[in-house]
Design a protein around this motif. Structure first.
Motif, PDB file in Angstrom:
ATOM      1  N   GLY A 138       0.818  -1.214   0.000  1.00  0.00           N
ATOM      2  CA  GLY A 138       0.000   0.000   0.000  1.00  0.00           C
ATOM      3  C   GLY A 138       0.848   1.259   0.000  1.00  0.00           C
ATOM      4  N   ASN A 139       1.967   1.252   0.761  1.00  0.00           N
ATOM      5  CA  ASN A 139       2.867   2.407   0.754  1.00  0.00           C
ATOM      6  C   ASN A 139       3.457   2.645  -0.631  1.00  0.00           C
ATOM      7  OD1 ASN A 139       2.432   2.649   3.499  1.00  0.00           O
ATOM      8  ND2 ASN A 139       4.305   1.557   4.064  1.00  0.00           N
ATOM      9  N   THR A 140       3.861   1.567  -1.286  1.00  0.00           N
ATOM     10  CA  THR A 140       4.437   1.702  -2.628  1.00  0.00           C
ATOM     11  C   THR A 140       3.418   2.267  -3.601  1.00  0.00           C
ATOM     12  OG1 THR A 140       5.862  -0.208  -2.157  1.00  0.00           O
ATOM     13  CG2 THR A 140       5.658   0.484  -4.455  1.00  0.00           C
ATOM     14  N   ASN A 181      12.385   2.638  -6.427  1.00  0.00           N
ATOM     15  CA  ASN A 181      13.205   3.526  -5.604  1.00  0.00           C
ATOM     16  C   ASN A 181      13.625   2.815  -4.319  1.00  0.00           C
ATOM     17  OD1 ASN A 181      14.529   5.742  -4.670  1.00  0.00           O
ATOM     18  ND2 ASN A 181      12.725   7.036  -4.435  1.00  0.00           N
ATOM     19  N   TYR A 182      14.911   2.801  -4.077  1.00  0.00           N
ATOM     20  CA  TYR A 182      15.423   2.090  -2.888  1.00  0.00           C
ATOM     21  C   TYR A 182      16.276   2.991  -1.994  1.00  0.00           C
ATOM     22  CZ  TYR A 182      18.288  -1.028  -0.055  1.00  0.00           C
ATOM     23  OH  TYR A 182      18.934  -1.625   0.999  1.00  0.00           O
ATOM     24  N   TRP A 234       6.317   2.682   7.153  1.00  0.00           N
ATOM     25  CA  TRP A 234       6.302   3.534   5.973  1.00  0.00           C
ATOM     26  C   TRP A 234       7.229   3.028   4.885  1.00  0.00           C
ATOM     27  CZ3 TRP A 234       2.285   6.264   5.484  1.00  0.00           C
ATOM     28  CH2 TRP A 234       1.696   6.917   6.562  1.00  0.00           C
ATOM     29  N   TYR A 235       7.814   1.856   5.059  1.00  0.00           N
ATOM     30  CA  TYR A 235       8.717   1.311   4.049  1.00  0.00           C
ATOM     31  C   TYR A 235       7.971   0.996   2.758  1.00  0.00           C
ATOM     32  CZ  TYR A 235      12.581   0.473   7.338  1.00  0.00           C
ATOM     33  OH  TYR A 235      13.597   0.622   8.229  1.00  0.00           O
ATOM     34  N   PRO A 236       8.612   1.196   1.605  1.00  0.00           N
ATOM     35  CA  PRO A 236       8.092   0.611   0.360  1.00  0.00           C
ATOM     36  C   PRO A 236       8.535  -0.847   0.261  1.00  0.00           C
ATOM     37  CG  PRO A 236      10.032   1.909  -0.119  1.00  0.00           C
ATOM     38  CD  PRO A 236       9.773   2.069   1.365  1.00  0.00           C
ATOM     39  N   LEU A 237       8.117  -1.511  -0.781  1.00  0.00           N
ATOM     40  CA  LEU A 237       8.437  -2.930  -0.940  1.00  0.00           C
ATOM     41  C   LEU A 237       9.939  -3.171  -1.066  1.00  0.00           C
ATOM     42  CD1 LEU A 237       5.597  -4.032  -3.381  1.00  0.00           C
ATOM     43  CD2 LEU A 237       5.896  -4.782  -1.019  1.00  0.00           C
ATOM     44  N   THR A 238      10.637  -2.290  -1.757  1.00  0.00           N
ATOM     45  CA  THR A 238      12.067  -2.507  -1.980  1.00  0.00           C
ATOM     46  C   THR A 238      12.836  -2.555  -0.666  1.00  0.00           C
ATOM     47  OG1 THR A 238      12.248  -0.114  -2.324  1.00  0.00           O
ATOM     48  CG2 THR A 238      12.093  -1.505  -4.288  1.00  0.00           C
TER      49      THR A 238
END
Length: 296
Positions: free
Chosen positions: A87-89, A224-225, A237-241
């Motif tokens: 969801g964050n991503t 984006n990492y 709040w992390y994205p998947l990466t």
């Protein structure tokens, strides 16, 4: 006596030359193999258990087919935080990449169709910004956002994602030939305002270029990492990466629970939306890259 006509010799750079065609075919086959092998390995590895990853051949199935078990475990591991990262991503992509596409379209259209003092300077700045890699600006951006108190918030990812110098330059060069000046003048004579001309006329003509910019922005934001890694310290709040890398790092060490099979399954889920976006927008993407390259 008529002299015999000389047979035309085939140049080495001639694409119809059989040797050149075979060489290009071999190069493209090697490139396709280099590109597809990691994807094939990912597909096969996502069907294996943790022990099966290291006890079977990487490019084939293991004895136990555990893809659906891995899928359920990925979404339920650590109270389903993978779904939160997904969801964050999506949030970062929709707001960040969507906003970057809109801003690049508006700015590129304005720079292509309006004359104002300092236009050449803006063009130079945009070209310079395209040449600067995003990783070089990550640390200064972190220091700036730290002073503003925006680190460890979604805005630390969304706001930098709104800036797309390459997207602006692409729309700028595309709009020069895609939007006829006569059409804009006719709209002005009919009493249309500049805002109405942009939303009613310009956006339709710029559709291929907009889709191209959106595709590049989505891929850049989705993958984006480095920026989320230094901006965010709260896993919620992390994205998947970044989240999948955290799982992989937690699997290494004494007493750690190895979950590489979940990391691989999560990576497969991560690339599915990008593959679907490429397949869906491929025709718009190709037309957006080629339009305007040949002068009518």
């Amino acid at each position: 006596m008529a002299l015999p006509l000389a047979r035309p010799t085939k140049k080495r750079n001639d694409p119809l030359n059989p040797r050149a065609s075979k060489t290009l075919l071999i190069v493209m086959m090697l490139y396709a193999l280099y590109t597809l092998v990691p994807l094939v390995w990912l597909l096969f590895s996502s069907t294996k258990t943790q022990s099966g990853l290291f006890s079977s051949f990487g490019l084939w199935f293991a004895d136990d087919f555990a893809f659906f078990d891995n899928l359920v475990a990925t979404f339920s591991y650590r109270d389903g935080i993978f779904l939160r990262w997904l969801g964050n991503t999506l949030l970062y992509v929709v707001v960040g990449a969507g906003g970057a596409t809109l801003l690049a379209t508006m700015a590129g259209y304005g720079l292509a169709k309006f004359r104002f003092p300092g236009r050449r300077a803006v063009f130079a700045v945009v070209l310079g910004a395209v040449a600067v890699p995003g990783t070089a600006l990550a640390v200064p951006t972190f220091l700036l956002f730290s002073e503003l108190g925006l680190t460890n918030t979604p805005w630390a990812i969304i706001i930098p994602s709104l800036v797309s110098p390459f997207g602006l330059y692409l729309i700028w060069t595309y709009a020069v030939d895609a939007i006829p000046e006569e059409l804009m003048e006719a709209a002005r004579l009919d009493g249309a305002s500049e805002v109405r001309i942009f939303f009613s006329v310009t956006l339709r003509l710029l559709a291929p270029g907009i889709v191209t910019v959106a595709l590049f922005a989505v891929v850049a934001t989705w993958n984006n990492y480095f920026l989320p890694l230094i901006m965010l310290s709260e896993p919620d709040w992390y994205p998947l990466t970044v989240g999948l890398n955290q799982w992989n790092a937690a699997s290494v060490g004494a007493g750690a629970q190895p979950v590489q099979h979940l990391v691989i399954t999560g990576a497969l889920i991560t690339i599915i939306p990008l593959v679907a976006a490429f397949l869906f927008m491929q025709r718009f993407w190709q037309s957006g890259l080629s339009a305007g390259s040949v002068k009518q």
